[in-house]
Motif scaffolding. Sequence first.
Motif, PDB file in Angstrom:
ATOM      1  N   GLN A 114     -22.187 -20.559  68.912  1.00 27.52           N
ATOM      2  CA  GLN A 114     -22.778 -19.209  68.985  1.00 27.52           C
ATOM      3  C   GLN A 114     -22.077 -18.272  67.831  1.00 27.52           C
ATOM      4  OE1 GLN A 114     -25.094 -17.800  70.657  1.00 27.52           O
ATOM      5  NE2 GLN A 114     -25.915 -19.425  71.826  1.00 27.52           N
ATOM      6  N   GLN A 115     -23.016 -17.914  66.881  1.00 32.61           N
ATOM      7  CA  GLN A 115     -22.291 -17.095  65.839  1.00 32.61           C
ATOM      8  C   GLN A 115     -23.218 -15.894  65.682  1.00 32.61           C
ATOM      9  OE1 GLN A 115     -19.921 -17.938  63.475  1.00 32.61           O
ATOM     10  NE2 GLN A 115     -19.741 -20.016  64.754  1.00 32.61           N
ATOM     11  N   VAL A 116     -22.536 -14.718  64.950  1.00 29.17           N
ATOM     12  CA  VAL A 116     -23.182 -13.618  64.576  1.00 29.17           C
ATOM     13  C   VAL A 116     -23.391 -13.111  63.261  1.00 29.17           C
ATOM     14  CG1 VAL A 116     -22.610 -10.857  64.861  1.00 29.17           C
ATOM     15  CG2 VAL A 116     -21.808 -12.652  66.618  1.00 29.17           C
ATOM     16  N   MET A 117     -24.572 -12.616  62.864  1.00 32.77           N
ATOM     17  CA  MET A 117     -25.059 -12.452  61.457  1.00 32.77           C
ATOM     18  C   MET A 117     -25.206 -10.952  61.348  1.00 32.77           C
ATOM     19  SD  MET A 117     -28.136 -14.294  59.360  1.00 32.77           S
ATOM     20  CE  MET A 117     -27.092 -15.784  59.393  1.00 32.77           C
ATOM     21  N   THR A 118     -25.068 -10.414  60.299  1.00 29.13           N
ATOM     22  CA  THR A 118     -25.583  -9.173  59.873  1.00 29.13           C
ATOM     23  C   THR A 118     -26.324  -9.097  58.528  1.00 29.13           C
ATOM     24  OG1 THR A 118     -23.525  -8.240  60.812  1.00 29.13           O
ATOM     25  CG2 THR A 118     -24.872  -6.718  59.300  1.00 29.13           C
ATOM     26  N   LEU A 119     -27.625  -8.837  58.649  1.00 29.40           N
ATOM     27  CA  LEU A 119     -28.391  -8.685  57.441  1.00 29.40           C
ATOM     28  C   LEU A 119     -28.854  -7.252  57.057  1.00 29.40           C
ATOM     29  CD1 LEU A 119     -30.979 -11.493  58.430  1.00 29.40           C
ATOM     30  CD2 LEU A 119     -29.013 -11.621  56.801  1.00 29.40           C
ATOM     31  N   ALA A 120     -28.970  -7.132  55.698  1.00 27.23           N
ATOM     32  CA  ALA A 120     -29.536  -5.754  55.289  1.00 27.23           C
ATOM     33  C   ALA A 120     -30.877  -5.408  55.827  1.00 27.23           C
ATOM     34  CB  ALA A 120     -29.609  -5.719  53.840  1.00 27.23           C
TER      35      ALA A 120
ATOM     36  N   GLU B 146     -33.653  -7.260  53.923  1.00 29.60           N
ATOM     37  CA  GLU B 146     -33.631  -8.999  54.466  1.00 29.60           C
ATOM     38  C   GLU B 146     -33.983  -9.101  55.424  1.00 29.60           C
ATOM     39  OE1 GLU B 146     -32.959 -12.939  53.732  1.00 29.60           O
ATOM     40  OE2 GLU B 146     -33.429 -11.292  52.279  1.00 29.60           O
ATOM     41  N   PHE B 147     -33.844  -8.546  56.747  1.00 30.67           N
ATOM     42  CA  PHE B 147     -34.201  -8.563  57.821  1.00 30.67           C
ATOM     43  C   PHE B 147     -35.599  -8.762  58.090  1.00 30.67           C
ATOM     44  CE2 PHE B 147     -35.183  -7.555  62.341  1.00 30.67           C
ATOM     45  CZ  PHE B 147     -34.351  -8.700  63.182  1.00 30.67           C
ATOM     46  N   ILE B 148     -36.238  -7.712  57.523  1.00 33.61           N
ATOM     47  CA  ILE B 148     -37.943  -7.349  57.629  1.00 33.61           C
ATOM     48  C   ILE B 148     -38.478  -8.482  56.873  1.00 33.61           C
ATOM     49  CG2 ILE B 148     -39.638  -6.061  56.920  1.00 33.61           C
ATOM     50  CD1 ILE B 148     -37.770  -3.620  57.242  1.00 33.61           C
ATOM     51  N   ARG B 149     -37.652  -9.063  55.582  1.00 38.33           N
ATOM     52  CA  ARG B 149     -38.281 -10.173  54.888  1.00 38.33           C
ATOM     53  C   ARG B 149     -38.510 -11.328  55.732  1.00 38.33           C
ATOM     54  NH1 ARG B 149     -37.319 -14.369  52.131  1.00 38.33           N
ATOM     55  NH2 ARG B 149     -35.320 -14.498  52.825  1.00 38.33           N
ATOM     56  N   ARG B 150     -37.329 -11.662  56.135  1.00 36.32           N
ATOM     57  CA  ARG B 150     -37.203 -13.042  57.006  1.00 36.32           C
ATOM     58  C   ARG B 150     -38.154 -12.984  58.477  1.00 36.32           C
ATOM     59  NH1 ARG B 150     -31.177 -15.394  57.364  1.00 36.32           N
ATOM     60  NH2 ARG B 150     -30.638 -15.111  55.409  1.00 36.32           N
ATOM     61  N   PHE B 151     -38.299 -11.892  59.028  1.00 36.91           N
ATOM     62  CA  PHE B 151     -39.138 -11.629  60.137  1.00 36.91           C
ATOM     63  C   PHE B 151     -40.747 -11.902  59.768  1.00 36.91           C
ATOM     64  CE2 PHE B 151     -41.791  -9.426  63.218  1.00 36.91           C
ATOM     65  CZ  PHE B 151     -40.995  -9.862  64.521  1.00 36.91           C
TER      66      PHE B 151
ATOM     67  N   GLY C   2     -27.770  -2.218  58.431  1.00 40.05           N
ATOM     68  CA  GLY C   2     -27.951  -3.441  58.461  1.00 40.05           C
ATOM     69  C   GLY C   2     -28.324  -3.783  59.860  1.00 40.05           C
ATOM     70  N   VAL C   3     -28.595  -5.105  60.292  1.00 39.09           N
ATOM     71  CA  VAL C   3     -28.965  -5.417  61.615  1.00 39.09           C
ATOM     72  C   VAL C   3     -28.228  -6.629  61.918  1.00 39.09           C
ATOM     73  CG1 VAL C   3     -30.806  -6.145  62.835  1.00 39.09           C
ATOM     74  CG2 VAL C   3     -31.469  -4.811  61.292  1.00 39.09           C
ATOM     75  N   THR C   4     -27.442  -6.463  63.117  1.00 41.46           N
ATOM     76  CA  THR C   4     -26.580  -7.608  63.598  1.00 41.46           C
ATOM     77  C   THR C   4     -27.141  -8.272  64.728  1.00 41.46           C
ATOM     78  OG1 THR C   4     -24.664  -6.195  62.849  1.00 41.46           O
ATOM     79  CG2 THR C   4     -24.131  -8.195  64.494  1.00 41.46           C
ATOM     80  N   PHE C   5     -27.251  -9.502  64.851  1.00 46.53           N
ATOM     81  CA  PHE C   5     -27.853 -10.284  65.768  1.00 46.53           C
ATOM     82  C   PHE C   5     -27.102 -11.769  66.001  1.00 46.53           C
ATOM     83  CE2 PHE C   5     -29.766 -11.511  61.931  1.00 46.53           C
ATOM     84  CZ  PHE C   5     -30.115 -13.016  61.945  1.00 46.53           C
ATOM     85  N   ARG C   6     -27.272 -12.380  67.150  1.00 45.88           N
ATOM     86  CA  ARG C   6     -26.746 -13.509  67.473  1.00 45.88           C
ATOM     87  C   ARG C   6     -27.586 -14.673  66.947  1.00 45.88           C
ATOM     88  NH1 ARG C   6     -25.371 -10.718  72.152  1.00 45.88           N
ATOM     89  NH2 ARG C   6     -27.327 -11.467  73.118  1.00 45.88           N
ATOM     90  N   TYR C   7     -27.131 -15.830  66.716  1.00 43.92           N
ATOM     91  CA  TYR C   7     -27.717 -16.896  66.350  1.00 43.92           C
ATOM     92  C   TYR C   7     -27.030 -18.338  66.527  1.00 43.92           C
ATOM     93  CZ  TYR C   7     -25.055 -17.881  62.038  1.00 43.92           C
ATOM     94  OH  TYR C   7     -24.190 -18.214  61.090  1.00 43.92           O
ATOM     95  N   LYS C   8     -27.658 -19.450  66.544  1.00 44.51           N
ATOM     96  CA  LYS C   8     -26.958 -20.757  66.840  1.00 44.51           C
ATOM     97  C   LYS C   8     -27.004 -21.611  65.449  1.00 44.51           C
ATOM     98  CE  LYS C   8     -28.741 -21.253  71.593  1.00 44.51           C
ATOM     99  NZ  LYS C   8     -29.221 -22.140  72.489  1.00 44.51           N
ATOM    100  N   ASP C   9     -25.871 -22.124  65.247  1.00 41.22           N
ATOM    101  CA  ASP C   9     -25.686 -22.898  64.083  1.00 41.22           C
ATOM    102  C   ASP C   9     -25.405 -24.414  64.622  1.00 41.22           C
ATOM    103  OD1 ASP C   9     -24.863 -24.200  61.654  1.00 41.22           O
ATOM    104  OD2 ASP C   9     -23.057 -22.996  61.300  1.00 41.22           O
TER     105      ASP C   9
ATOM    106  N   THR D 124     -34.782 -18.377  59.100  1.00 37.80           N
ATOM    107  CA  THR D 124     -35.024 -18.647  58.016  1.00 37.80           C
ATOM    108  C   THR D 124     -36.488 -19.571  58.208  1.00 37.80           C
ATOM    109  OG1 THR D 124     -33.924 -20.853  58.866  1.00 37.80           O
ATOM    110  CG2 THR D 124     -32.869 -19.066  57.311  1.00 37.80           C
ATOM    111  N   HIS D 125     -37.256 -20.056  57.053  1.00 36.08           N
ATOM    112  CA  HIS D 125     -38.393 -20.795  57.223  1.00 36.08           C
ATOM    113  C   HIS D 125     -38.214 -22.257  57.340  1.00 36.08           C
ATOM    114  CE1 HIS D 125     -42.323 -21.937  55.113  1.00 36.08           C
ATOM    115  NE2 HIS D 125     -42.710 -21.259  56.307  1.00 36.08           N
ATOM    116  N   HIS D 126     -38.463 -22.541  58.655  1.00 38.78           N
ATOM    117  CA  HIS D 126     -38.321 -23.839  59.212  1.00 38.78           C
ATOM    118  C   HIS D 126     -39.557 -24.412  60.010  1.00 38.78           C
ATOM    119  CE1 HIS D 126     -35.847 -27.354  60.582  1.00 38.78           C
ATOM    120  NE2 HIS D 126     -36.007 -26.908  61.970  1.00 38.78           N
ATOM    121  N   PRO D 127     -40.430 -24.712  59.487  1.00 43.86           N
ATOM    122  CA  PRO D 127     -41.721 -25.265  60.261  1.00 43.86           C
ATOM    123  C   PRO D 127     -41.691 -26.340  60.961  1.00 43.86           C
ATOM    124  CG  PRO D 127     -42.162 -24.842  57.862  1.00 43.86           C
ATOM    125  CD  PRO D 127     -40.780 -24.815  57.854  1.00 43.86           C
TER     126      PRO D 127
END
Length: 394
Positions: free
Chosen positions: A205-211, A214-219, A189-196, A67-70
């Motif tokens: 440690q959580q797992v998220m799947t994005l279309a 949406e994955f490309i947009r976030r990147f 979709g794309v499945t990856f690990r992230y930290k909550d 996510t966008h988090h400067p």
Amino acid sequence: MPVGYFHVVFTLPAEIAAIAFYNKALVYDLLFKAASETMLTIAADPKHLGARIGITAVLHTWGSAMTHHPHVHMIVPGGGIVLDGSRWISSRPAFLLPVRVLGKLFRRLFLTRLLQFHDAGRLAFFCSAAHLADRRAFGRYLSPVRRKRWVVYAKPPFAGPEAVLAYLSRYTHRVAISNSRLISFDETGVTFRYKDYRREGRDRQQVMTLAPDEFIRRFLLHVLPRGFHRIRHYGLLAGSSRKISITRARELLNAVPPPADDTADEPIEVRPPCPCCGGRMIVIEVFERWRQPRGPPDKCVMTRHGRSIHMDHSKQSRPTGGPAPVPMATAFSLANVLPVTTKISAITPANTTLGLLGLTNVAAIDGRRNIRHTKPHSSENADRGFLHERLSYA
């Protein structure tokens, strides 16, 4: 320097991050300036440290879920030089500066300059944020941000300079997501690990799947503006005075400077390879600015007797694995400009002697010792009967 190094993080609230989405270069630059000025101002205050500190700042624009988090990460030495330069002041072992004081000054500096940008018409707003172009609407939007606590986080100091270098080496050039966090991906979709970070323990440690879109947009959210510097130095570590400041700091700390490296560094290869064979180009002459080489050679070469020689190398064969032979037409033309006793032979590593061939203005030779281009660049050479056009040996 032989001191502890603190890790300080300045984070923008979500409301400001939304403004930064439309004004990345302007807001990210303001984030750097406001955060660094906050650190330098509070550190110079005699109530706190009373010294001039050094800062290395790195910009990150993402959260763990892309996510966008400067936010800006800072590496700060645990101390500084007093303003008159007479001595070094060390911070407390596990305390650098009060984070609440840093947060208040950071908020005031950032919002004051952000309003100045808005008044000057330098901020752009689109889509759902288009109404913020109005001054009153923008003021109402910032009203809750003024009352919110801005987060400044200071982590305990590193174990030493070696730990700081290890941290920076793996942290400064990260991207939004590393390959190690990717679990699987396909057309769905794309499945990856992230930290909550709102959770503790194993649940963090959580797992998220994005279309895929949406994955490309976030990147792509985290692609910085062209030419933007995401690593900056301030205070004692600023580029303009870094060498002098570090030398003075080592003197005040009675620290032994690092030993000079006696081994000669290998020269960095900056020349492009030969476009024909890929060999290493060797510079044998540097032309002055007003004597640049001319364009590609013509197919005809004039000898000193006025005869025109057609340079056609396409039909000549080259021995496998060996150097290119001198074309017959070229040999004939050279025979007209060299002494009769000069012998024309194939150009090999053993007999590549520019004086033998009389070509004193060769621009470069590739790794296989094939002459790329030559040209007489003075009237003296022309009067001596040298070739009036460049020769090209394929």
